[in-house]
Design an enzyme around this catalytic site. Structure first.
Site, mmCIF file in Angstrom:
data_model
loop_
_atom_site.group_PDB
_atom_site.id
_atom_site.type_symbol
_atom_site.label_atom_id
_atom_site.label_comp_id
_atom_site.label_asym_id
_atom_site.label_seq_id
_atom_site.Cartn_x
_atom_site.Cartn_y
_atom_site.Cartn_z
ATOM 1 N N LYS A 278 0.314 -1.078 -0.097
ATOM 2 C CA LYS A 278 0.644 0.086 -0.185
ATOM 3 C C LYS A 278 1.083 1.110 0.116
ATOM 4 O O LYS A 278 2.268 0.933 0.714
ATOM 5 C CB LYS A 278 -0.673 0.101 1.181
ATOM 6 C CG LYS A 278 -2.001 -1.400 1.623
ATOM 7 C CD LYS A 278 -2.443 -0.487 2.746
ATOM 8 C CE LYS A 278 -3.917 -2.014 2.638
ATOM 9 N NZ LYS A 278 -5.003 -1.502 1.632
ATOM 10 N N ARG A 352 -11.117 -11.084 1.720
ATOM 11 C CA ARG A 352 -11.123 -12.131 0.706
ATOM 12 C C ARG A 352 -10.378 -13.597 0.885
ATOM 13 O O ARG A 352 -10.907 -14.754 1.205
ATOM 14 C CB ARG A 352 -11.654 -11.654 -0.800
ATOM 15 C CG ARG A 352 -10.332 -11.440 -1.506
ATOM 16 C CD ARG A 352 -11.186 -10.670 -2.759
ATOM 17 N NE ARG A 352 -11.475 -9.695 -2.574
ATOM 18 C CZ ARG A 352 -11.111 -8.306 -4.075
ATOM 19 N NH1 ARG A 352 -12.070 -8.714 -4.579
ATOM 20 N NH2 ARG A 352 -11.331 -7.437 -2.975
HETATM 21 N N1 BES Z 1 -8.258 -3.453 4.173
HETATM 22 C C1 BES Z 1 -8.498 -3.274 2.861
HETATM 23 C C2 BES Z 1 -9.701 -2.052 2.297
HETATM 24 C C3 BES Z 1 -9.462 -1.367 2.960
HETATM 25 C C4 BES Z 1 -9.533 -0.445 2.783
HETATM 26 C C5 BES Z 1 -10.248 -0.895 4.301
HETATM 27 C C6 BES Z 1 -9.705 1.343 3.082
HETATM 28 C C7 BES Z 1 -10.243 0.520 4.718
HETATM 29 C C8 BES Z 1 -9.773 1.138 4.167
HETATM 30 C C9 BES Z 1 -8.834 -4.314 1.943
HETATM 31 O O1 BES Z 1 -7.902 -5.369 2.239
HETATM 32 C C10 BES Z 1 -8.099 -3.834 0.624
HETATM 33 O O2 BES Z 1 -6.903 -3.727 0.635
HETATM 34 N N2 BES Z 1 -8.677 -4.055 -0.160
HETATM 35 C C11 BES Z 1 -8.192 -3.524 -1.625
HETATM 36 C C12 BES Z 1 -8.426 -4.146 -2.655
HETATM 37 C C13 BES Z 1 -8.424 -4.373 -3.867
HETATM 38 C C14 BES Z 1 -6.636 -5.044 -4.164
HETATM 39 C C15 BES Z 1 -9.120 -5.292 -4.971
HETATM 40 C C16 BES Z 1 -8.672 -2.226 -1.710
HETATM 41 O O3 BES Z 1 -10.240 -1.980 -1.535
HETATM 42 O O4 BES Z 1 -8.601 -1.305 -2.791
HETATM 43 MN MN MN Z 2 -5.195 -5.135 1.495
#
Ligand code: BES
Ligand code: MN
Ligand code: ZN
Length: 495
Positions: A278, A352
């Site tokens: 990230k 997931r």
């Molecule tokens: N934990 C995150 C989702 C999230 C992001 C929650 C920001 C709260 C605030 C999750 O694991 C994630 O990183 N999801 C990605 C999925 C994508 C790579 C398809 C996302 O939402 O960007």
């Molecule tokens: Mn994630």
């Protein structure tokens, strides 16, 4: 905090601070009238001079001349026709914030004469308790200078003479159980990732079982999970020094033969994104990526306190998502516990990957009557619904409706998004049965589509709490949602 129903008549009541609610029309309730008369008509004078606007969130603290109450706190409720649980909570929160800065030990909320549209009067006490507990919540474990100790230790509610005592007392019980659950959830969420690891969560679950006869805890370690075939879940912890844990807490309040209602929590104790790292900004907030799990802990706490006649099983998929030489790489393919294969195109779509194996585990080993997973799953859900509403998806209309209704009733709202088959093709993979991401469009829906492939034989719903589980910015912190919704849902199930 002790919460109770004030059963004494107005003339017999005593407190360090009586809280008197007022709508913007400034009509005094019978309780306010009584206090006014025994206190030199202080309140009437203020009202006549229009010195108090009674907007939701405004308060005025008065020193009382009455023998019975040391202080009087006027609590504005806003416009009567706009009154709802949210304005009540806002008002009670503001009032408690004033009370807690005084030397008050016992506070009395005089709620008689006020009604919430669509709710019986008992709900006033219940929502008030949630707001009071919210105002009193502190998380100063890591501060060397602790917050000042609050003297307030007992709150009572006066709801008038013509009420059903038992009903209000039950509401007070439910309110305080939900408040304890919310507080447990907030604290687990607020704990930093170096303390709150998957192992920490597993220990926490064992302590809960130790303190509650009706709850038993089992923990599956990585070796056990590998032998079962939970390779999707294990692919997430592969890059971490912290071993993953699958935590199972069983509450038995119903008949031994009753199939349990299952709650599955996403417990990513830190989500760095893994190799699909990230960006650095606000990455600290990814310690909250276990708030789904935390809400399951909170709900189990509330359930343990209320002891409803129902069986509830909690399953927590706990792991840390980190980059490393052993970490899962984009393009890697894993076989899930269900036997279906997944091409992992983005290691940041890890929620997931842990949840799918937890869902299959639940199906194979716990024969659920219904199953609800709770997860901070997609940033896309924040774009769709913002921070006020939880995303709800699922394969069963009646389960979805039960959750929506529980959320509305408990003032912890959700909104359903569609799970149409058309979206499923976004998960098509060249090399495996599916890929773990579905592209930019409808990110919350494709995440749920992924999960749905592991819940085909169950009555399943999914709550995406990415927008509702915590607040960002200066006052950042976990919110404790959706504990009120989940607890209400289970209480409704128990009848
Ligand atoms: N934990 C995150 C989702 C999230 C992001 C929650 C920001 C709260 C605030 C999750 O694991 C994630 O990183 N999801 C990605 C999925 C994508 C790579 C398809 C996302 O939402 O960007
Ligand atoms: Mn994630
Ligand atoms: Zn995540």
């Amino acid at each position: 905090m002790k919460y109770s129903l004030e059963k004494r008549a107005l003339e017999k009541q005593q407190s360090d601070c009586i809280v008197l609610p007022l709508f913007e029309d400034l009509q005094l309730s019978p309780a306010a009238n009584y206090v006014d008369q025994s206190s030199g008509n202080n309140i009437t004078k203020i009202v006549e001079r229009k010195d108090f606007d009674a907007k939701a969130g405004s308060t005025m603290l008065l020193s009382s001349e009455s023998e019975q109450h040391t202080r009087i706190l006027l609590m504005g409720l806003g416009k009567q026709d706009a009154f709802n649980p949210a304005t009540l909570k806002k008002s009670v929160l503001a009032a408690t914030n004033v009370v807690k800065n005084t030397q008050t030990k016992t506070a009395l909320f005089a709620l008689s004469g006020i009604t919430l549209p669509d709710y019986s009067s008992a709900w006033l006490a219940r929502f008030s308790i949630e707001a009071i507990s919210d105002a009193l919540y502190v998380f100063d474990e890591f501060k060397t200078q602790k917050a000042d100790k609050v003297t307030l230790d007992a709150v009572s509610f006066y709801c008038g003479e013509d009420i059903d005592d038992a009903l209000v007392e039950q509401a007070i019980k439910e309110g305080s159980a939900i408040a304890s659950g919310v507080s447990v959830t907030k604290t687990l969420g607020n704990l930093p990732g170096n303390i709150c690891t998957p192992t920490y969560l597993a220990e926490k679950a064992k302590v809960i079982a130790k303190n509650n006869n009706a709850i038993s805890t089992t923990v599956l370690d990585e070796k056990k999970m590998a032998s079962l075939g939970m390779h999707s879940l294990l692919s997430v912890s592969a890059g971490s020094e912290e071993p993953a844990q699958l935590i199972v807490m069983e509450y038995k309040g119903g008949n031994a033969s009753d199939r349990p209602h299952i709650l599955v929590g996403k417990g990513i104790t830190f989500d760095s994104g893994g190799i699909s790292l990230k960006p650095g900004e606000a990455m600290d907030e990814m310690k909250y990526d276990m708030c789904g799990a935390a809400s399951v802990f909170g709900t189990m706490t509330a359930i343990a306190e209320l002891q409803p006649a129902i069986n509830v099983t909690a399953i927590i998929a706990a792991a840390e998502n980190m980059p490393d030489g052993k970490a899962t790489k984009p393009g890697d393919i894993v076989t899930t516990l269900s036997g279906q294969t997944v091409e992992i195109l983005n290691t940041d779509a890890e929620g997931r990957l842990v949840l799918c194996d937890a869902l299959t585990y639940a199906e194979q080993h716990h024969n659920p009557a219904s199953i609800v997973d709770i997860a901070t799953l997609t940033g896309a859900c924040i774009i769709a619904l913002g921070h006020h509403t939880t995303g709800l998806l699922g394969n069963d209309d009646s389960l979805a409706d039960e959750l929506l209704n529980a959320g509305t009733k408990a003032a912890d709202k959700a909104w359903r998004l569609p799970l149409f088959d058309e979206y499923q093709t976004q998960l098509d993979s060249n090399f495996a049965d599916m890929q773990n991401i579905g592209g930019r469009p409808a990110g919350t829906i494709t995440a749920a589509c992924f999960l749905s492939r592991f819940a085909k034989e169950m009555k399943w719903a999914h709550l995406d709490i990415a927008g509702t589980a915590w607040t960002s910015g200066k006052n950042k912190g976990a919110t404790g949602r959706p504990v009120p919704m989940l607890t209400q849902y289970l209480l409704n199930k128990a009848g």
